[in-house]
Design a protein around this motif. Structure first.
Motif, short mmCIF file in Angstrom:
data_model
loop_
_atom_site.label_atom_id
_atom_site.label_comp_id
_atom_site.label_asym_id
_atom_site.label_seq_id
_atom_site.Cartn_x
_atom_site.Cartn_y
_atom_site.Cartn_z
N LEU A 1 0.83 -1.20 0.00
CA LEU A 1 0.00 0.00 0.00
C LEU A 1 0.87 1.26 0.00
N PHE A 2 1.91 1.25 0.81
CA PHE A 2 2.85 2.38 0.92
C PHE A 2 3.46 2.72 -0.44
N LEU A 3 3.94 1.69 -1.14
CA LEU A 3 4.56 1.91 -2.44
C LEU A 3 3.52 2.17 -3.54
N ALA B 1 3.57 5.17 -6.24
CA ALA B 1 3.37 5.00 -7.67
C ALA B 1 2.43 6.06 -8.24
N LEU B 2 1.48 6.52 -7.41
CA LEU B 2 0.52 7.51 -7.86
C LEU B 2 0.87 8.92 -7.38
N SER B 3 2.12 9.07 -6.88
CA SER B 3 2.62 10.39 -6.43
C SER B 3 1.76 10.99 -5.33
N ASP B 4 1.18 10.17 -4.49
CA ASP B 4 0.38 10.66 -3.36
C ASP B 4 1.29 10.70 -2.13
N TRP B 5 2.11 11.75 -2.09
CA TRP B 5 3.15 11.83 -1.06
C TRP B 5 2.56 11.97 0.34
N GLN B 6 1.50 12.74 0.48
CA GLN B 6 0.90 12.94 1.80
C GLN B 6 0.32 11.63 2.33
N ALA B 7 -0.27 10.84 1.45
CA ALA B 7 -0.81 9.55 1.88
C ALA B 7 0.30 8.65 2.39
N MET B 8 1.49 8.71 1.78
CA MET B 8 2.64 7.93 2.27
C MET B 8 3.00 8.35 3.69
N VAL B 9 3.07 9.67 3.92
CA VAL B 9 3.42 10.18 5.25
C VAL B 9 2.37 9.76 6.27
N ASP B 10 1.11 9.88 5.91
CA ASP B 10 0.03 9.52 6.83
C ASP B 10 0.05 8.04 7.17
N LEU B 11 0.38 7.20 6.18
CA LEU B 11 0.40 5.76 6.41
C LEU B 11 1.49 5.36 7.39
N VAL B 12 2.66 5.99 7.30
CA VAL B 12 3.76 5.66 8.22
C VAL B 12 3.33 5.90 9.66
#
Length: 446
Positions: free
Chosen positions: A221-223, A227-238
Motif C-alpha cells: 500500500l505504501f509503495l 506510484a501515484l505520487s500521493d506523497w501525503q498519503a505515504m506520510v500519513d500511512l507511516v
C-alpha cells in the motif's frame, strides 16, 4: 483445503558459479509449480513477499508452518540455504530438494537426496514433463509418509532425542486465511493503482486497520501511494504503521523521499542523515539525500541566492558521490553526481574520470540482470552528457518503454533540461535533447 507447499529458490535470471545463467522464474512456472499442483498442493513462493529486507515474519511463517516445502539448491544461493536450515531445524520431514543436474552439490548437502533436472542453453528446464512427474511423485511420497520416522532433515537424523516443536499447536485457520488474504490484497491494490488515487484510497479503507495488516500488505500500500505520487498519503500511512515496521530502513528511506516531494526538506534531511549515521552510506539513502540537496540548490538558484545555491550544489555532489562509492554496482547516484558536476560553472573536471565508471556500472547491470527504468535513464543521461545523439535516442526509447511510475520520466526530463540550460549558457547547445525532454514530460503527464 489443499495443503500449502513453500518454495525456497532464487527468482529472476541469476548467474551461478558454473558460469551459466538460470531462468529461475521459468524453473518455477514450468516445473515446480505444476508439480506441486499435480501432487494436490498449493504453491507459495518466497519472492511473492514484498522485498526490501523488512518483511521477515510472513516469509518465516510460511517457511516453518507450511506442511511441505520444495528447495531448489541450484547455484548454492545463500538465502535458500539459510531458509533450508531453518526448515530442517523444525521439520523432520516433508522437504523435497532439487538442483540442476550439471551442478555439483555443495559438500554440506551432498549426502542429502535431491532430484536433478536439466537446463537448456537458455537457462530454462528441459524434459519438463519427466521432471514434473518425478518431483510430483516425491511430494506425493512425502505426503503419504507423514508421521513416519524416516526424516529428511539431517538435524533429526543425526541428533538422537531431538524433537520437533509443536507446530500443530501454532497452526490455525488464521494462518491459512492470511496466506490467501495477502494474495487477494495484492491483487486489489494492483487493480486500484491502475484506476487512480480515489480507487486506491477506497481499496486501502477496505483492507481494515493498518496495525492489523500483514506487513507485506502495508508495504504494498505504501509503495502504491508512491506510484501515484500521493506523497501525503505515504506520510500519513507511516504514522499508522507498527513501530518496528515504521523504523525499518525501507520505510524511513521512502518517507524521506515523500517528505522531500512535499518540500518538507528539513525533515527529510534529518531522517536520511540519521539513517546514514545508523547504517552507513548506501546508494539508496545517499541518493535520496542527494536529491534533497539538489532541490535546495535549484530553489536557491531560482531565487538568485547564489552563495546558498553554490553550497547546496557542492553538498549534493558530495552526497551522491559517497552513495556511488558505497556500491559501485548502482549507477543511480553516480549519474546524478556526474550530471551535477556538469552543471557547475566551470564544470567539475572530476566528471571526466567518473563518466566511464558510471557507464561501466550500468552496462554490467544491463548485461547481468533485468534492466529497469533507471538503467535506461542512466544511459540516456550519459549519452546526452557525451553528446551522442544516436545513443541518446535509443536509450530514450528503452526508458520510455520501461516507465513504471509517472515521477520517473519527470525526474529524468528535469535533469536533461538542467544539462541543456547549463550548456546553452556556455554557448554549447544540445538542441536535440529538447525532443527527448518533451517525450519524457508527455509520458509523465500521461
Amino acid at each position: 483445503m489443499l495443503p500449502l507447499c513453500f518454495v525456497l529458490m532464487p527468482f529472476g535470471k541469476k548467474a551461478i558459479p558454473s558460469g551459466a545463467t538460470v531462468d529461475f522464474d521459468a524453473v518455477y512456472h514450468d516445473l515446480i509449480a505444476p508439480a506441486i499442483e499435480a501432487a494436490g498442493m498449493e504453491a507459495l513462493r518466497a519472492d511473492q513477499e514484498v522485498s526490501g529486507g523488512v518483511i521477515h515474519k510472513p516469509m518465516y511463517e510460511r517457511l516453518i508452518l507450511c506442511d511441505f516445502a520444495v528447495a531448489d539448491l541450484t547455484g548454492a544461493n545463500a538465502n535458500v540455504f539459510y531458509e533450508l536450515g531453518l526448515r530442517h531445524g523444525v521439520r523432520p520431514a516433508t522437504t523435497v530438494l532439487l538442483y540442476a543436474g550439471s551442478e555439483r552439490m555443495p559438500f554440506d548437502v551432498a549426502p542429502l537426496r535431491a532430484l536433478p533436472y536439466q537446463l537448456g542453453a537458455d537457462g530454462k528446464p528441459t524434459d519438463v514433463e519427466g521432471a514434473r512427474q518425478a518431483l510430483s511423485k516425491l511430494l506425493e511420497t512425502a505426503r503419504a509418509a507423514r508421521g513416519d520416522e524416516s526424516a529428511d532433515s539431517p538435524v533429526f537424523q543425526l541428533l538422537e532425542g531431538y524433537t520437533a516443536p509443536d507446530i500443530a499447536r501454532l497452526k490455525t485457520d488464521v494462518f491459512r486465511d492470511c496466506a490467501h488474504y495477502a494474495v487477494e490484497a495484492r491483487k486489489q491494490l494492483a487493480d486500484a493503482r491502475r484506476a487512480g488515487k480515489d480507487a486506491l484510497k477506497k481499496a486501502a479503507g477496505a483492507l481494515g486497520e493498518v496495525q492489523d495488516l500483514e506487513a507485506g500488505v502495508v508495504i504494498d500500500l505504501f509503495l502504491s501511494y508512491r506510484a501515484l505520487s500521493d506523497w501525503q498519503a505515504m506520510v500519513d500511512l507511516v504514522a499508522q504503521m507498527s513501530a518496528p515496521l515504521a523504523r525499518s530502513v525501507l520505510v524511513r528511506e521512502q518517507l524521506g523521499f515523500a517528505l522531500n516531494r512535499l518540500k518538507r526538506r528539513d525533515e527529510a534531511e534529518e531522517l536520511l542523515v540519521e539513517l546514514i549515521k545508523e547504517h552507513g552510506a548506501s546508494s539508496e539513502t545517499n541518493g535520496l539525500l542527494g536529491r534533497v540537496y539538489k532541490d535546495r540548490w535549484d530553489e536557491a538558484r531560482n531565487a538568485n541566492e547564489l552563495l546558498k545555491a553554490k553550497g547546496a550544489l557542492s553538498k549534493a555532489i558530495d552526497t551522491y558521490l559517497k552513495g556511488f562509492e558505497a556500491d559501485w554496482r548502482d549507477a543511480y547516484p553516480g549519474i546524478n553526481a556526474v550530471t551535477l558536476m556538469e552543471l557547475k560553472n566551470p564544470p567539475d573536471p572530476r566528471r571526466l574520470e567518473l563518466l566511464p565508471v558510471v557507464g561501466y556500472a550500468v552496462k554490467r547491470r544491463l548485461a547481468h540482470g533485468t534492466p529497469d527504468y533507471w538503467d535506461h535513464a542512466t544511459l540516456l543521461e550519459l549519452a546526452v552528457l557525451q553528446k551522442d545523439e544516436d545513443a541518446a535516442m535509443e536509450a530514450a526509447g528503452n526508458a520510455l518503454a520501461a516507465v513504471r511510475e509517472s515521477w520517473e520520466p519527470e525526474t529524468t526530463a528535469r535533469n536533461l533540461a538542467l544539462i541543456r540550460a547549463a550548456r546553452a549558457a556556455r554557448g554549447d547547445e544540445v538542441a536535440w535533447a529538447a525532443v527527448i525532454e518533451d517525450e519524457l514530460d508527455k509520458r509523465a503527464a500521461g
